[in-house]
Design a protein around this motif. Structure first.
Motif, PDB file in Angstrom:
ATOM      1  N   LEU A 112       0.792  -1.231   0.000  1.00 20.55           N
ATOM      2  CA  LEU A 112       0.000   0.000   0.000  1.00 20.55           C
ATOM      3  C   LEU A 112       0.828   1.288   0.000  1.00 20.55           C
ATOM      4  O   LEU A 112       0.547   2.191  -0.801  1.00 20.55           O
ATOM      5  CB  LEU A 112      -0.977  -0.012   1.181  1.00 20.55           C
ATOM      6  N   GLU A 116       0.328   3.858  -3.193  1.00 13.19           N
ATOM      7  CA  GLU A 116      -0.268   5.190  -3.065  1.00 13.19           C
ATOM      8  C   GLU A 116       0.662   6.278  -3.606  1.00 13.19           C
ATOM      9  O   GLU A 116       0.195   7.289  -4.130  1.00 13.19           O
ATOM     10  CB  GLU A 116      -0.645   5.458  -1.608  1.00 13.19           C
ATOM     11  N   GLN A 117       1.960   6.063  -3.508  1.00 16.34           N
ATOM     12  CA  GLN A 117       2.909   7.055  -4.022  1.00 16.34           C
ATOM     13  C   GLN A 117       2.955   7.083  -5.545  1.00 16.34           C
ATOM     14  O   GLN A 117       3.342   8.090  -6.140  1.00 16.34           O
ATOM     15  CB  GLN A 117       4.309   6.771  -3.475  1.00 16.34           C
ATOM     16  N   MET A 119       0.307   6.502  -7.581  1.00 15.06           N
ATOM     17  CA  MET A 119      -0.987   6.800  -8.190  1.00 15.06           C
ATOM     18  C   MET A 119      -0.965   8.176  -8.849  1.00 15.06           C
ATOM     19  O   MET A 119      -0.262   9.083  -8.391  1.00 15.06           O
ATOM     20  CB  MET A 119      -2.089   6.766  -7.128  1.00 15.06           C
ATOM     21  N   SER A 124      -5.979  15.259  -5.446  1.00 15.62           N
ATOM     22  CA  SER A 124      -5.474  14.340  -4.425  1.00 15.62           C
ATOM     23  C   SER A 124      -6.146  14.506  -3.073  1.00 15.62           C
ATOM     24  O   SER A 124      -6.134  13.594  -2.254  1.00 15.62           O
ATOM     25  CB  SER A 124      -3.960  14.508  -4.269  1.00 15.62           C
ATOM     26  N   SER A 148     -12.001  12.637  -8.949  1.00 12.73           N
ATOM     27  CA  SER A 148     -10.541  12.774  -8.960  1.00 12.73           C
ATOM     28  C   SER A 148      -9.997  13.612 -10.102  1.00 12.73           C
ATOM     29  O   SER A 148      -8.890  14.152 -10.012  1.00 12.73           O
ATOM     30  CB  SER A 148      -9.900  11.383  -9.039  1.00 12.73           C
ATOM     31  N   GLN A 172      -7.956   7.405  -3.921  1.00 10.70           N
ATOM     32  CA  GLN A 172      -6.884   6.479  -4.294  1.00 10.70           C
ATOM     33  C   GLN A 172      -6.963   5.188  -3.474  1.00 10.70           C
ATOM     34  O   GLN A 172      -6.778   4.087  -4.004  1.00 10.70           O
ATOM     35  CB  GLN A 172      -5.510   7.132  -4.075  1.00 10.70           C
ATOM     36  N   ARG A 173      -7.241   5.320  -2.172  1.00  9.28           N
ATOM     37  CA  ARG A 173      -7.323   4.149  -1.295  1.00  9.28           C
ATOM     38  C   ARG A 173      -8.500   3.260  -1.686  1.00  9.28           C
ATOM     39  O   ARG A 173      -8.381   2.034  -1.701  1.00  9.28           O
ATOM     40  CB  ARG A 173      -7.462   4.623   0.160  1.00  9.28           C
ATOM     41  N   LEU A 176      -7.536   1.424  -5.000  1.00 10.25           N
ATOM     42  CA  LEU A 176      -6.506   0.408  -4.780  1.00 10.25           C
ATOM     43  C   LEU A 176      -7.068  -0.804  -4.047  1.00 10.25           C
ATOM     44  O   LEU A 176      -6.751  -1.953  -4.387  1.00 10.25           O
ATOM     45  CB  LEU A 176      -5.343   1.011  -3.987  1.00 10.25           C
TER      46      LEU A 176
END
Length: 200
Positions: A112, A116-117, A119, A124, A148, A172-173, A176
């Protein structure tokens, strides 16, 4: 004396803020699992428990169980009873309850920070909220795209639905978790994300 009292008050408030989520989560799992019905399927039980505790919830579409008696004196015991004879497990992280195959959970949380970095940035700071007993992947992609500013789509022919309850989660979370807990894969550029079946 006044400076000391103000400093002490700030310290107490800081400690309270830091401890608030773990204490809340612990209280939620040690509470009674009674959510109004004695016999429930796993999805209904998860949704009601998440709603009662104000948790977000993301469940792999593979997770299932027949209607079972809610057994146990706490939420944790009841959850373990539902899942004990399956390969599915649960994890609470940052006020979201994730339920999926154990290996998928492990892979997701191990990867994770790096995921996340990498994406696309998009908007954001935009958070996503919504409650869906079932939502088609295409529709979820459309919602996340609007939020987004990133072109998010599923590959042609990928028909899938997921169960989720999101309360102010980073988009994003959400994306993912849906991708990795359902064993999809995705191609990313600086401005777009496309979701594919894992075997494509």
């Amino acid at each position: 004396m006044k400076t000391y009292r103000v400093g002490l008050l700030c310290f107490v408030l800081l400690i309270s803020a830091v401890c608030a989520e773990p204490l809340s989560a612990k209280a939620g799992f040690s509470a009674s699992p009674d959510v109004g019905d004695r016999f429930l399927d796993i999805h209904t039980f998860l949704f009601r428990i998440a709603a009662r505790n104000g948790w977000s919830l993301i469940v792999s579409s593979e997770v299932n169980s027949p209607v079972k008696e809610v057994v146990g004196s706490t939420v944790e015991e009841a959850l373990n009873n539902y899942l004990e004879t399956t390969s599915f497990r649960w994890r609470l992280f940052e006020n979201c309850l994730y339920v999926a195959d154990e290996s998928s959970l492990d892979t997701f949380f191990r990867s994770l920070p790096e995921l996340e970095q990498t994406m696309p940035k998009g908007n954001s700071s935009s958070n996503f909220s919504g409650m869906f007993s079932r939502i088609e992947l295409d529709m979820l992609c459309n919602m996340l795209r609007s939020l987004s500013g990133v072109e998010i789509r599923s590959a042609e022919g990928l028909q899938h639905s997921v169960m989720m309850r999101a309360t102010g989660m980073a988009w994003q979370r959400v994306l993912l978790a849906v991708v990795y807990l359902n064993r999809f894969r995705m191609n990313r550029t600086d401005f777009s994300i496309t979701i594919f079946p894992a075997d494509s």
